[in-house]
Scaffold this active site. Structure first.
Site, PDB file in Angstrom:
ATOM      1  N   ASP A 126       7.993  -8.485   0.151  1.00  0.00           N
ATOM      2  CA  ASP A 126       8.193  -9.837  -0.214  1.00  0.00           C
ATOM      3  C   ASP A 126       8.289 -10.371   1.169  1.00  0.00           C
ATOM      4  OD1 ASP A 126      10.516  -8.798   0.902  1.00  0.00           O
ATOM      5  OD2 ASP A 126      11.860  -9.590  -0.509  1.00  0.00           O
ATOM      6  N   TYR A 153       5.775  -6.951  12.023  1.00  0.00           N
ATOM      7  CA  TYR A 153       5.667  -5.722  10.814  1.00  0.00           C
ATOM      8  C   TYR A 153       5.271  -6.665   9.410  1.00  0.00           C
ATOM      9  CZ  TYR A 153       7.316  -3.944   6.282  1.00  0.00           C
ATOM     10  OH  TYR A 153       7.431  -3.591   5.112  1.00  0.00           O
TER      11      TYR A 153
HETATM   12  P1  NAD Z   1       9.474   4.910   5.599  1.00  0.00           P
HETATM   13  O1  NAD Z   1       9.380   4.260   6.699  1.00  0.00           O
HETATM   14  O2  NAD Z   1      10.810   5.206   4.940  1.00  0.00           O
HETATM   15  O3  NAD Z   1       8.391   5.871   5.079  1.00  0.00           O
HETATM   16  C1  NAD Z   1       6.965   5.693   5.586  1.00  0.00           C
HETATM   17  C2  NAD Z   1       6.195   6.876   5.617  1.00  0.00           C
HETATM   18  O4  NAD Z   1       4.821   6.825   5.806  1.00  0.00           O
HETATM   19  C3  NAD Z   1       6.707   8.036   6.328  1.00  0.00           C
HETATM   20  O5  NAD Z   1       6.757   9.358   5.495  1.00  0.00           O
HETATM   21  C4  NAD Z   1       5.816   8.332   7.355  1.00  0.00           C
HETATM   22  O6  NAD Z   1       5.816   9.458   7.934  1.00  0.00           O
HETATM   23  C5  NAD Z   1       4.665   7.676   6.796  1.00  0.00           C
HETATM   24  N1  NAD Z   1       3.417   7.097   7.713  1.00  0.00           N
HETATM   25  C6  NAD Z   1       3.807   6.370   8.708  1.00  0.00           C
HETATM   26  N2  NAD Z   1       2.546   6.140   9.167  1.00  0.00           N
HETATM   27  C7  NAD Z   1       1.514   6.859   8.901  1.00  0.00           C
HETATM   28  C8  NAD Z   1       0.289   7.112   9.039  1.00  0.00           C
HETATM   29  N3  NAD Z   1      -0.322   6.349  10.006  1.00  0.00           N
HETATM   30  N4  NAD Z   1      -0.422   7.890   8.259  1.00  0.00           N
HETATM   31  C9  NAD Z   1       0.246   8.755   7.473  1.00  0.00           C
HETATM   32  N5  NAD Z   1       1.515   8.454   6.970  1.00  0.00           N
HETATM   33  C10 NAD Z   1       2.279   7.555   7.579  1.00  0.00           C
HETATM   34  O7  NAD Z   1       9.002   3.493   4.279  1.00  0.00           O
HETATM   35  P2  NAD Z   1       9.443   3.014   3.090  1.00  0.00           P
HETATM   36  O8  NAD Z   1      10.710   2.188   3.223  1.00  0.00           O
HETATM   37  O9  NAD Z   1       9.578   3.968   2.158  1.00  0.00           O
HETATM   38  O10 NAD Z   1       8.216   1.887   2.609  1.00  0.00           O
HETATM   39  C11 NAD Z   1       7.106   2.457   2.017  1.00  0.00           C
HETATM   40  C12 NAD Z   1       6.139   1.147   1.607  1.00  0.00           C
HETATM   41  O11 NAD Z   1       6.836   0.271   0.817  1.00  0.00           O
HETATM   42  C13 NAD Z   1       5.859   0.932   2.820  1.00  0.00           C
HETATM   43  O12 NAD Z   1       4.423   0.271   2.745  1.00  0.00           O
HETATM   44  C14 NAD Z   1       6.630  -0.794   3.109  1.00  0.00           C
HETATM   45  O13 NAD Z   1       6.033  -1.810   3.656  1.00  0.00           O
HETATM   46  C15 NAD Z   1       6.754  -1.000   1.531  1.00  0.00           C
HETATM   47  N6  NAD Z   1       8.224  -1.618   1.147  1.00  0.00           N
HETATM   48  C16 NAD Z   1       9.098  -1.118   1.566  1.00  0.00           C
HETATM   49  C17 NAD Z   1      10.455  -1.783   1.049  1.00  0.00           C
HETATM   50  C18 NAD Z   1      11.868  -1.437   1.610  1.00  0.00           C
HETATM   51  O14 NAD Z   1      12.864  -1.885   1.408  1.00  0.00           O
HETATM   52  N7  NAD Z   1      11.990  -0.131   2.302  1.00  0.00           N
HETATM   53  C19 NAD Z   1      10.346  -2.886   0.284  1.00  0.00           C
HETATM   54  C20 NAD Z   1       9.309  -3.464   0.040  1.00  0.00           C
HETATM   55  C21 NAD Z   1       7.777  -2.864   0.474  1.00  0.00           C
HETATM   56  O1  DAU Z   2      12.238  -7.068   2.109  1.00  0.00           O
HETATM   57  C1  DAU Z   2      11.495  -5.847   2.135  1.00  0.00           C
HETATM   58  C2  DAU Z   2      11.592  -5.255   3.449  1.00  0.00           C
HETATM   59  O2  DAU Z   2      12.779  -5.015   3.715  1.00  0.00           O
HETATM   60  C3  DAU Z   2      10.784  -4.092   3.742  1.00  0.00           C
HETATM   61  O3  DAU Z   2       9.286  -4.603   3.641  1.00  0.00           O
HETATM   62  C4  DAU Z   2      10.986  -3.606   5.075  1.00  0.00           C
HETATM   63  O4  DAU Z   2      10.071  -2.259   5.249  1.00  0.00           O
HETATM   64  C5  DAU Z   2      12.415  -3.018   5.011  1.00  0.00           C
HETATM   65  O5  DAU Z   2      12.588  -2.487   6.324  1.00  0.00           O
HETATM   66  C6  DAU Z   2      13.332  -4.188   4.737  1.00  0.00           C
HETATM   67  O6  DAU Z   2      13.393  -5.151   5.742  1.00  0.00           O
HETATM   68  P1  DAU Z   2      14.787  -5.786   6.219  1.00  0.00           P
HETATM   69  O7  DAU Z   2      14.415  -6.275   7.544  1.00  0.00           O
HETATM   70  O8  DAU Z   2      15.161  -6.846   5.276  1.00  0.00           O
HETATM   71  O9  DAU Z   2      15.530  -4.750   5.989  1.00  0.00           O
HETATM   72  P2  DAU Z   2      16.599  -4.046   7.159  1.00  0.00           P
HETATM   73  O10 DAU Z   2      17.438  -2.922   6.385  1.00  0.00           O
HETATM   74  O11 DAU Z   2      16.108  -3.698   8.513  1.00  0.00           O
HETATM   75  O12 DAU Z   2      17.930  -5.251   7.235  1.00  0.00           O
HETATM   76  C7  DAU Z   2      18.238  -5.976   6.046  1.00  0.00           C
HETATM   77  C8  DAU Z   2      19.196  -7.077   6.725  1.00  0.00           C
HETATM   78  O13 DAU Z   2      20.264  -6.507   7.516  1.00  0.00           O
HETATM   79  C9  DAU Z   2      18.425  -8.139   7.546  1.00  0.00           C
HETATM   80  O14 DAU Z   2      18.730  -9.286   7.299  1.00  0.00           O
HETATM   81  C10 DAU Z   2      18.822  -7.492   8.889  1.00  0.00           C
HETATM   82  C11 DAU Z   2      20.442  -7.130   8.649  1.00  0.00           C
HETATM   83  N1  DAU Z   2      20.735  -6.017   9.622  1.00  0.00           N
HETATM   84  C12 DAU Z   2      20.125  -4.999   9.731  1.00  0.00           C
HETATM   85  C13 DAU Z   2      20.497  -3.844  10.391  1.00  0.00           C
HETATM   86  C14 DAU Z   2      19.612  -2.665  10.668  1.00  0.00           C
HETATM   87  C15 DAU Z   2      21.934  -6.059  10.182  1.00  0.00           C
HETATM   88  O15 DAU Z   2      22.588  -7.223  10.112  1.00  0.00           O
HETATM   89  N2  DAU Z   2      22.416  -5.095  11.093  1.00  0.00           N
HETATM   90  C16 DAU Z   2      21.730  -3.797  11.156  1.00  0.00           C
HETATM   91  O16 DAU Z   2      21.993  -3.252  12.130  1.00  0.00           O
END
Ligand code: NAD
Ligand code: DAU
Length: 340
Positions: A126, A153
């Site tokens: 998102d 990012y």
């Molecule tokens: P994460 O950081 O936990 O995991 C990323 C994985 O990708 C790791 O296992 C890492 O080793 C692997 N990786 C990184 N670079 C690589 C490369 N060059 N080649 C092969 N593997 C590689 O991420 P996540 O939170 O599981 O997110 C997964 C996907 O979902 C991402 O594309 C992210 O943008 C998307 N996403 C995440 C969230 C969230 O809240 N975490 C929400 C929406 C979308």
């Molecule tokens: O919305 C989807 C995204 O959610 C994914 O695409 C990203 O990969 C994932 O990392 C996440 O991004 P955010 O920046 O929203 O997540 P994060 O956990 O880093 O932070 C969530 C919220 O909390 C954000 O408003 C920042 C705040 N925050 C985060 C950290 C790490 C704090 O206030 N303190 C902190 O130490």
């Protein structure tokens, strides 16, 4: 069907593989992961050795390796989770984000074109839409909301989405994109808000809340996201984007207070620290399209999902202790030293 899952040793990819390998024994899942700091094979122990699962260590930017894998395995579909994902790290150093999140996508799609594929699925976010104001709860992100990324990012993820759509239009590559809100649940790396706060609170350490803690995220339990991706890959329409979200909008402060209450820890642990540069105010998804077209519904309400998550971190200390004892220590000191 045979799937290439990239980034399957990370948080969402790991949950996806655990669920799919067990529930779809008729399908095969090959997991290509570079094992960066965010990837852990500990997550995948339960499926190691299963006949329908294979792990390959490698980088999605490595064209030779990717092509060799496609030639060997004849994939029916690719699901790309692999990415650099932490916004704060992208602010510190954008380079790797552009490489993995954009060039890696190009390499994968080029291999899809060369070897043929039924579906390339891009796991997006998102964050590509930018943010919404805090005082307009009526506004939600829809699939046709213009892209307006704020951080390196999110700009890298938005760039990848554009490239995926361009490969569909120009080369006819059968693609889908899903854009999901913030995920939480088991196996999330403790740099992200929820696991960071759980683990620090358990140790009675201060909880660094950025700004005033008013920023809002739309939280979705990770397995609900995994089920949505599986549906889009199998039944989504070529060239389409699907928003995924939980209708679970919470301010960061509400989330942190909920965690503290569950752990019976005092709110005095909360420390307001310097804000994240360019910090997005509010994310909120309209998941109407995936609900109408594919019948997807999230199964977890936030109140229940956060309880399960806290319980998981309490009972899986061995998983996160490994992580926080190593390089993660220096990360925390480096990232937070100028914030207080
Ligand atoms: P994460 O950081 O936990 O995991 C990323 C994985 O990708 C790791 O296992 C890492 O080793 C692997 N990786 C990184 N670079 C690589 C490369 N060059 N080649 C092969 N593997 C590689 O991420 P996540 O939170 O599981 O997110 C997964 C996907 O979902 C991402 O594309 C992210 O943008 C998307 N996403 C995440 C969230 C969230 O809240 N975490 C929400 C929406 C979308
Ligand atoms: O919305 C989807 C995204 O959610 C994914 O695409 C990203 O990969 C994932 O990392 C996440 O991004 P955010 O920046 O929203 O997540 P994060 O956990 O880093 O932070 C969530 C919220 O909390 C954000 O408003 C920042 C705040 N925050 C985060 C950290 C790490 C704090 O206030 N303190 C902190 O130490």
């Amino acid at each position: 069907m045979k799937f290439l899952v990239t980034g399957g040793a990370g948080f969402i990819g790991g949950n996806f593989i655990l669920e799919m390998v067990r529930t779809h024994p008729e399908d095969t899942y090959v997991n290509l992961d570079k094992l960066t700091y965010a990837g852990s094979l500990e997550t995948l122990k339960e499926v190691e050795g299963r006949p329908n699962y294979r792990f390959v260590k490698g980088d999605i930017c490595d064209r030779d390796l990717v092509e060799q894998l496609f030639a060997e395995e004849h994939f029916d579909a690719v699901i790309n989770f692999a990415a650099e994902t932490h916004v704060d790290r992208s602010i510190e150093d954008p380079h790797l984000f552009l490489k993995t999140n954009i060039i890696g996508v190009q390499v994968l799609m080029d291999a899809c074109r060369k070897y043929g594929i039924g579906r390339y699925h891009q796991v997006s976010t998102d964050e590509v839409y930018g943010d919404l104001p805090l005082d307009r709860p009526d506004l939600l992100f829809r699939e046709d909301t213009p892209l307006h990324a704020s951080s390196p990012y999110s700009a890298s993820k938005a760039s990848a989405d554009l490239l995926v759509l361009a490969y569909h239009r120009t080369y006819g590559l059968p693609v889908t994109i899903s854009r999901c809100s913030n995920n939480y649940g088991p196996y999330q790396f403790p740099e992200k808000l929820i696991p960071l706060m759980i683990i620090r609170a358990l140790h009675d350490e201060s909880l660094p809340v950025y700004g005033k803690g008013q920023n809002v995220r739309d939280w979705l339990y990770v397995t609900d996201h995994c089920e949505a991706i599986d549906l889009v890959v199998r039944k989504g329409r070529d060239g389409e984007i699907y928003n995924i979200g939980g209708h679970n909008e919470k301010s960061n402060l509400e989330v942190v207070r909920t965690i503290l209450a569950q752990l019976h820890k005092p709110e005095s642990l909360i420390h307001f620290v310097k804000d994240r540069p360019g910090h997005d105010l509010r994310y909120a998804m309209d998941p109407g399209k995936i609900e109408r077209e594919l019948g997807w519904r999230p199964k977890h309400a936030f109140a229940e999902g956060i309880q399960e998550t806290v319980r998981w971190y309490l009972t899986h200390e061995d998983w996160w202790q490994n992580i926080i004892s190593g390089a993660y220590q220096t990360y925390y000191e480096r990232m937070y030293k100028d914030r207080t």
